[in-house]
Design an enzyme around this catalytic site. Structure first.
Site, PDB file in Angstrom:
ATOM      1  N   ASP A   1       0.855  -1.271   0.019  1.00 46.98           N
ATOM      2  CA  ASP A   1      -0.004   0.116   0.003  1.00 46.98           C
ATOM      3  C   ASP A   1       1.035   1.443  -0.174  1.00 46.98           C
ATOM      4  O   ASP A   1       1.884   1.479   0.788  1.00 46.98           O
ATOM      5  CB  ASP A   1      -0.975  -0.040   1.189  1.00 46.98           C
ATOM      6  CG  ASP A   1      -1.930   1.085   1.187  1.00 46.98           C
ATOM      7  OD1 ASP A   1      -2.337   1.285   0.001  1.00 46.98           O
ATOM      8  OD2 ASP A   1      -2.768   1.519   2.161  1.00 46.98           O
TER       9      ASP A   1
ATOM     10  N   HIS B   1      -3.912  13.775   0.276  1.00 48.82           N
ATOM     11  CA  HIS B   1      -4.087  13.068   1.711  1.00 48.82           C
ATOM     12  C   HIS B   1      -2.955  13.184   2.457  1.00 48.82           C
ATOM     13  O   HIS B   1      -3.142  13.222   3.927  1.00 48.82           O
ATOM     14  CB  HIS B   1      -4.277  11.746   1.310  1.00 48.82           C
ATOM     15  CG  HIS B   1      -4.352  10.713   2.494  1.00 48.82           C
ATOM     16  ND1 HIS B   1      -5.474  10.584   3.156  1.00 48.82           N
ATOM     17  CD2 HIS B   1      -3.319   9.679   2.702  1.00 48.82           C
ATOM     18  CE1 HIS B   1      -5.112   9.707   4.048  1.00 48.82           C
ATOM     19  NE2 HIS B   1      -4.132   9.195   3.687  1.00 48.82           N
TER      20      HIS B   1
ATOM     21  N   GLU C   1     -10.616   3.764   3.470  1.00 55.99           N
ATOM     22  CA  GLU C   1      -9.760   4.727   2.589  1.00 55.99           C
ATOM     23  C   GLU C   1      -9.977   4.320   1.138  1.00 55.99           C
ATOM     24  O   GLU C   1     -10.016   3.125   0.726  1.00 55.99           O
ATOM     25  CB  GLU C   1      -8.321   4.340   2.954  1.00 55.99           C
ATOM     26  CG  GLU C   1      -7.933   4.880   4.361  1.00 55.99           C
ATOM     27  CD  GLU C   1      -6.303   4.907   4.330  1.00 55.99           C
ATOM     28  OE1 GLU C   1      -5.675   3.981   4.153  1.00 55.99           O
ATOM     29  OE2 GLU C   1      -5.866   5.392   5.182  1.00 55.99           O
TER      30      GLU C   1
ATOM     31  N   GLU D   1      -9.054   3.990  -2.582  1.00 52.39           N
ATOM     32  CA  GLU D   1      -7.868   3.679  -3.175  1.00 52.39           C
ATOM     33  C   GLU D   1      -8.254   3.053  -4.569  1.00 52.39           C
ATOM     34  O   GLU D   1      -9.009   2.398  -4.806  1.00 52.39           O
ATOM     35  CB  GLU D   1      -6.983   2.879  -2.332  1.00 52.39           C
ATOM     36  CG  GLU D   1      -6.662   3.462  -0.917  1.00 52.39           C
ATOM     37  CD  GLU D   1      -5.347   2.788  -0.441  1.00 52.39           C
ATOM     38  OE1 GLU D   1      -4.557   2.361  -0.853  1.00 52.39           O
ATOM     39  OE2 GLU D   1      -5.374   3.166   1.021  1.00 52.39           O
TER      40      GLU D   1
ATOM     41  N   ARG E   1      -7.953   3.741  12.996  1.00 56.28           N
ATOM     42  CA  ARG E   1      -6.969   4.899  13.174  1.00 56.28           C
ATOM     43  C   ARG E   1      -6.553   5.051  14.986  1.00 56.28           C
ATOM     44  O   ARG E   1      -5.482   5.376  14.921  1.00 56.28           O
ATOM     45  CB  ARG E   1      -7.936   6.041  13.310  1.00 56.28           C
ATOM     46  CG  ARG E   1      -8.572   6.400  11.734  1.00 56.28           C
ATOM     47  CD  ARG E   1      -7.288   6.369  10.820  1.00 56.28           C
ATOM     48  NE  ARG E   1      -7.876   6.568   9.397  1.00 56.28           N
ATOM     49  CZ  ARG E   1      -7.192   6.411   8.217  1.00 56.28           C
ATOM     50  NH1 ARG E   1      -5.839   5.873   8.344  1.00 56.28           N
ATOM     51  NH2 ARG E   1      -7.647   6.541   7.272  1.00 56.28           N
TER      52      ARG E   1
ATOM     53  N   GLN F   1      -4.052   2.444  14.847  1.00 59.31           N
ATOM     54  CA  GLN F   1      -2.729   3.155  14.007  1.00 59.31           C
ATOM     55  C   GLN F   1      -2.018   4.087  14.846  1.00 59.31           C
ATOM     56  O   GLN F   1      -0.710   4.005  14.935  1.00 59.31           O
ATOM     57  CB  GLN F   1      -3.423   3.482  12.681  1.00 59.31           C
ATOM     58  CG  GLN F   1      -2.342   4.209  11.879  1.00 59.31           C
ATOM     59  CD  GLN F   1      -2.902   4.510  10.407  1.00 59.31           C
ATOM     60  OE1 GLN F   1      -4.258   4.726  10.278  1.00 59.31           O
ATOM     61  NE2 GLN F   1      -2.163   5.196   9.682  1.00 59.31           N
TER      62      GLN F   1
ATOM     63  N   LYS G   1      -4.214  -1.843  10.072  1.00 63.96           N
ATOM     64  CA  LYS G   1      -4.344  -1.908   8.697  1.00 63.96           C
ATOM     65  C   LYS G   1      -4.642  -3.530   7.988  1.00 63.96           C
ATOM     66  O   LYS G   1      -4.781  -3.679   6.693  1.00 63.96           O
ATOM     67  CB  LYS G   1      -3.437  -1.530   7.758  1.00 63.96           C
ATOM     68  CG  LYS G   1      -3.014   0.086   8.055  1.00 63.96           C
ATOM     69  CD  LYS G   1      -3.846   0.989   7.058  1.00 63.96           C
ATOM     70  CE  LYS G   1      -3.582   2.297   7.213  1.00 63.96           C
ATOM     71  NZ  LYS G   1      -4.293   3.190   6.345  1.00 63.96           N
TER      72      LYS G   1
ATOM     73  N   THR H   1      -8.921  -5.692   3.820  1.00 63.38           N
ATOM     74  CA  THR H   1      -8.814  -4.762   2.530  1.00 63.38           C
ATOM     75  C   THR H   1      -9.726  -5.449   1.577  1.00 63.38           C
ATOM     76  O   THR H   1      -9.633  -6.470   1.231  1.00 63.38           O
ATOM     77  CB  THR H   1      -7.255  -4.913   2.122  1.00 63.38           C
ATOM     78  OG1 THR H   1      -6.459  -4.538   3.024  1.00 63.38           O
ATOM     79  CG2 THR H   1      -7.235  -4.186   1.016  1.00 63.38           C
TER      80      THR H   1
ATOM     81  N   GLU I   1      -9.753  12.329   7.268  1.00 64.36           N
ATOM     82  CA  GLU I   1      -9.740  13.547   6.809  1.00 64.36           C
ATOM     83  C   GLU I   1     -11.278  14.464   6.570  1.00 64.36           C
ATOM     84  O   GLU I   1     -11.201  15.856   6.956  1.00 64.36           O
ATOM     85  CB  GLU I   1      -9.454  13.643   5.145  1.00 64.36           C
ATOM     86  CG  GLU I   1      -7.670  13.227   4.956  1.00 64.36           C
ATOM     87  CD  GLU I   1      -7.601  12.909   3.747  1.00 64.36           C
ATOM     88  OE1 GLU I   1      -7.701  11.862   3.078  1.00 64.36           O
ATOM     89  OE2 GLU I   1      -7.207  14.080   2.891  1.00 64.36           O
TER      90      GLU I   1
HETATM   91 CA    CA Z   1      -4.027   3.059   2.811  1.00 64.51          CA
END
Ligand code: CA
Length: 451
Positions: A144, A151, A216, A218, A254, A257, A270, A274, A391
Site C-alpha cells: 500500500d 491526503h 480509505e 484507493e 485509526r 494506528q 491495517k 482490505t 480527513e
Molecule cells: Ca491506505
C-alpha cells in the site's frame, strides 16, 4: 512507455449484441471488458468478463470452441489461462496477450459478430446480479502506497501543523508492505477489530474494540508480467507491468494506528481487512483516459532519474473519477438513499502507477503476476474530495451529517461503504469499475482473551 494505442475496441459508437451494454449509464459497455473471477449459483470459481448486466464465462467460451481465436495454436496458453480460477496466469502472459484476448472478446461480443458466435456465447452469459464475485487474483503480495499529496498533507497537518509533509515525500513514493491473507472480495462484511489503543497519554494503553474505524478510497494496480528477483524494472518499462486497475478499500483502525505506527509504520491497524472490487479494468480499456502526471510546482524537486520518463510524465496518469458512498443502518431502515461522502480524481496523485512499480522494484524486489499495489487514499484539495473519514471529519472535529440526523466522526457498526469509479471524456465511451462494497459489523464479543 508507448503512446496510447487506440483501436476499434475503443470506438465510441461500437455496440454489443448484449443489449444492456449499450445503455449509456452502464459501467460495462463493449469498450470496457474488465476481467474478474466469479462463482455462478452452484458452480465453482472461474474467470469472467463483464458486459452490460451480464458476465461472460470465459472458461465456457473457450470450451465451446465458439471463437476461432482460441483454436489457433498460438492462443493455446491464453486459452489455458482463461480456464483457470484466478487471473494470475492470464496476467503473467503480458500485455500483448492481454490485448489479443481483448480484441477477440470484443469481436465476439460486437453486433458485427456472426450469428453463430452470438448464439453460442449467449449460453455462456450469467446475470451479473446472480453471481458471486471473488478476489480477481491470488494476491501473493500486497503493498500500500501513500501517493496522494493532498491526503498526505491533510493527515500530516493534523499531527504536525507546521510541517505536514516529511522531507522524503517528494522524493520517495512512500509505502508499506501490507497483508495479502485478509484481502476480501466486494460484499464481504468487515468486522471491527480489537486492538491496543491509548486514549490518555498519561495512562497505560488498553485492549478492546477499535473506536475509530475508517475506510480509505484507493485504486489497486494489479501486476501483469513480473520481474525476476534482483532485476529492477526501468521506469520506461514499468508501464508493461500494469495489467489493470481496480477499486480498493483499505479499512483502517485509526486509534490502533496512532498508538502502534512509530517507528515502523502501519501494522494491525491495517491488516484486518482490505476489500477489492470484483472487476479489473485493463490498461487497454483505460487507453482513452490517460492523463499527464501530477504537475509539480516550481519549488518541487524533479523526480530522480530512475523515476523520470518523459512519456510517463506526459501520459502516465489515469483520469478515473472516484466516489465514496455511505449508508447507515438507520438510513436503510428509513429508506434514505446512500449519501456521497467524496468525489476525487485519480489524476491528483503525486506519483503515477508506473513510478510506483519502478520504485517498488528498484531495490531488485520481484513483483509477481497478480500482486496488488494500492495507491493510497485518493484525496483532492477540496473538502468534498477527501477520501477517508479521518480527513473528512478532520480527526473527529468536523462531524459528517447524515440525512437521518445522525453524525459520523468515524464508522459505526452497520455502516455500509461503497466505492465507485468511472472514466468519462468527450469522444470516448464512458466506462466504470463497478463497486467495492463492505459493511462494518460488530467486534467479536469479549476482550479477545479466552474466558
Ligand atoms: Ca491506505
Amino acid at each position: 512507455m508507448p503512446p496510447a494505442q487506440l483501436d476499434r475496441t475503443h470506438a465510441a459508437d461500437a455496440r454489443s449484441w448484449v443489449e444492456s451494454a449499450n445503455d449509456a449509464a452502464s459501467d460495462f459497455p463493449i469498450q470496457n471488458l474488465p476481467f474478474g473471477v466469479f462463482r455462478p449459483r452452484g458452480g465453482d470459481a472461474r474467470i469472467g468478463v463483464a458486459i452490460g448486466d451480464r458476465v461472460l464465462d470465459l472458461r465456457a467460451v473457450v470450451g465451446s470452441c465458439a471463437i476461432e481465436f482460441f483454436m489457433k495454436p498460438e492462443s493455446e496458453a491464453l486459452g489455458a489461462a482463461c480456464g483457470a480460477d484466478a487471473l494470475n496466469s492470464l496476467m503473467a502472459l503480458g500485455s500483448e496477450s492481454a490485448h489479443a484476448l481483448r480484441v477477440a472478446i470484443f469481436d465476439a461480443l460486437s453486433t458485427d459478430a456472426p450469428q453463430a458466435v452470438q448464439s453460442a456465447l449467449s449460453d455462456s452469459l450469467h446475470p451479473i446480479g446472480e453471481v458471486e464475485l471473488l478476489v480477481p487474483s491470488r494476491v501473493g503480495d500486497y503493498t500500500d502506497f501513500y501517493a496522494s499529496i493532498h491526503h498526505a498533507t491533510n493527515v500530516g497537518s493534523m499531527f504536525r501543523p507546521d510541517n505536514p509533509l516529511l522531507p522524503n515525500y517528494k522524493y520517495v513514493p512512500i509505502g508499506y508492505h501490507g497483508r495479502a491473507s485478509s484481502i476480501v472480495p466486494s460484499g464481504s462484511p468487515v468486522r471491527r477489530p480489537h486492538g491496543q489503543t491509548r486514549d490518555d497519554a498519561s495512562a497505560p494503553p488498553s485492549f478492546g474494540p477499535s473506536k475509530r474505524m475508517d475506510y480509505e478510497l484507493e485504486v489497486g494496480i494489479f501486476v501483469g508480467k513480473g520481474n525476476p528477483l534482483g532485476d529492477p524494472i526501468p521506469i520506461g518499462e514499468a508501464w508493461e507491468h500494469i495489467f489493470g486497475l481496480a477499486l480498493v478499500n483499505d479499512w483502517s483502525a485509526r486509534d490502533l494506528q496512532a498508538w502502534e505506527y512509530q517507528p515502523l509504520g502501519p501494522f494491525l491497524a491495517k491488516n484486518f481487512a482490505t476489500t477489492v472490487g470484483g472487476w479489473v479494468v485493463t490498461r487497454d480499456a483505460l487507453a482513452p483516459f490517460r492523463a499527464p502526471a501530477f504537475a509539480r510546482g516550481d519549488d518541487d524537486p524533479a523526480p530522480l532519474p530512475y523515476l523520470s520518463d518523459s512519456a510517463d510524465q506526459s501520459a502516465g496518469g489515469f483520469a478515473v473519477t472516484l466516489e465514496v458512498w455511505l449508508s447507515s443502518d438507520r438510513m436503510r431502515a428509513e429508506g434514505a438513499k446512500p449519501v456521497r461522502l467524496s468525489r476525487a480524481s485519480f489524476t491528483g496523485m503525486y506519483w503515477t502507477p508506473a513510478q510506483l512499480i519502478a520504485h517498488h522494484a528498484s531495490s531488485g524486489c520481484n513483483l509477481r503476476p497478480g500482486d496488488l499495489l494500492a495507491s493510497g487514499t485518493v484525496s483532492g484539495p477540496a473538502k468534498d474530495e477527501r477520501g477517508c473519514m479521518l480527513e473528512l471529519a478532520w480527526r473527529g472535529t468536523e462531524p459528517v451529517a447524515l440525512p437521518t440526523g445522525e453524525t459520523r466522526r468515524f464508522l459505526e457498526d452497520g455502516d455500509e461503504v461503497v466505492l465507485r469509479g468511472y472514466c468519462e471524456r468527450p469522444g470516448a465511451r464512458r466506462i466504470g469499475f463497478g463497486e467495492c462494497r463492505g459493511i462494518v459489523t460488530s467486534a467479536p464479543p469479549g476482550s479477545g482473551r479466552r474466558p
